[in-house]
Scaffold this motif. Structure first.
Motif, PDB file in Angstrom:
ATOM      1  N   ARG A  19     -33.292   2.644 -10.441  1.00  0.00           N
ATOM      2  CA  ARG A  19     -32.076   2.353 -11.043  1.00  0.00           C
ATOM      3  C   ARG A  19     -31.592   1.255 -10.560  1.00  0.00           C
ATOM      4  NH1 ARG A  19     -27.994   6.454 -11.458  1.00  0.00           N
ATOM      5  NH2 ARG A  19     -27.287   5.047 -13.086  1.00  0.00           N
ATOM      6  N   SER A  50     -36.693   8.403  -5.796  1.00  0.00           N
ATOM      7  CA  SER A  50     -35.902   7.450  -6.329  1.00  0.00           C
ATOM      8  C   SER A  50     -35.710   6.063  -5.422  1.00  0.00           C
ATOM      9  CB  SER A  50     -34.475   8.044  -6.898  1.00  0.00           C
ATOM     10  OG  SER A  50     -33.650   8.626  -5.956  1.00  0.00           O
ATOM     11  N   LEU A 107     -32.467   2.838  -5.808  1.00  0.00           N
ATOM     12  CA  LEU A 107     -31.384   2.408  -6.287  1.00  0.00           C
ATOM     13  C   LEU A 107     -31.221   0.989  -5.604  1.00  0.00           C
ATOM     14  CD1 LEU A 107     -28.622   2.542  -7.897  1.00  0.00           C
ATOM     15  CD2 LEU A 107     -27.680   3.186  -5.568  1.00  0.00           C
ATOM     16  N   GLN A 152     -24.970   7.928  -7.574  1.00  0.00           N
ATOM     17  CA  GLN A 152     -26.056   7.693  -6.707  1.00  0.00           C
ATOM     18  C   GLN A 152     -25.903   6.702  -5.535  1.00  0.00           C
ATOM     19  OE1 GLN A 152     -29.183   8.667  -7.230  1.00  0.00           O
ATOM     20  NE2 GLN A 152     -28.602   9.859  -8.955  1.00  0.00           N
TER      21      GLN A 152
END
Length: 78
Positions: free
Chosen positions: A45, A28, A30, A63
């Motif tokens: 994200r 992932s 961010l 997160q």
């Protein structure tokens, strides 16, 4: 690996974001920035924060507090 990236809309940041999204070892990303990156991806994200001096209105995001490895813009050695 999870990555937190600041500056994904800049010249170097765009390349780093692209490589992170393509890398199967990164689960992932961010992205924190003043404006949206314009990218759409299942791994991505984004937190849009227009004032990096004032965090009083920022929401806590689980997160954002997760430890992450730093990412270097230098090429990988073979």
């Amino acid at each position: 690996m999870k990555v937190i990236l600041f500056g994904a809309t800049g010249m170097v940041g765009q390349g780093v974001l692209r490589e992170c999204l393509l890398d199967p070892g990164i689960e992932s990303v961010l992205s924190v920035g003043r404006s949206p990156s314009g990218q759409r991806h299942a791994k991505l994200r984004e937190i849009i924060h227009d004032n990096f001096v004032d965090y009083s209105r920022s929401k806590r995001n689980s997160q954002a507090t997760t430890p992450a490895s730093s990412v270097s813009a230098s090429p990988r050695s073979a």
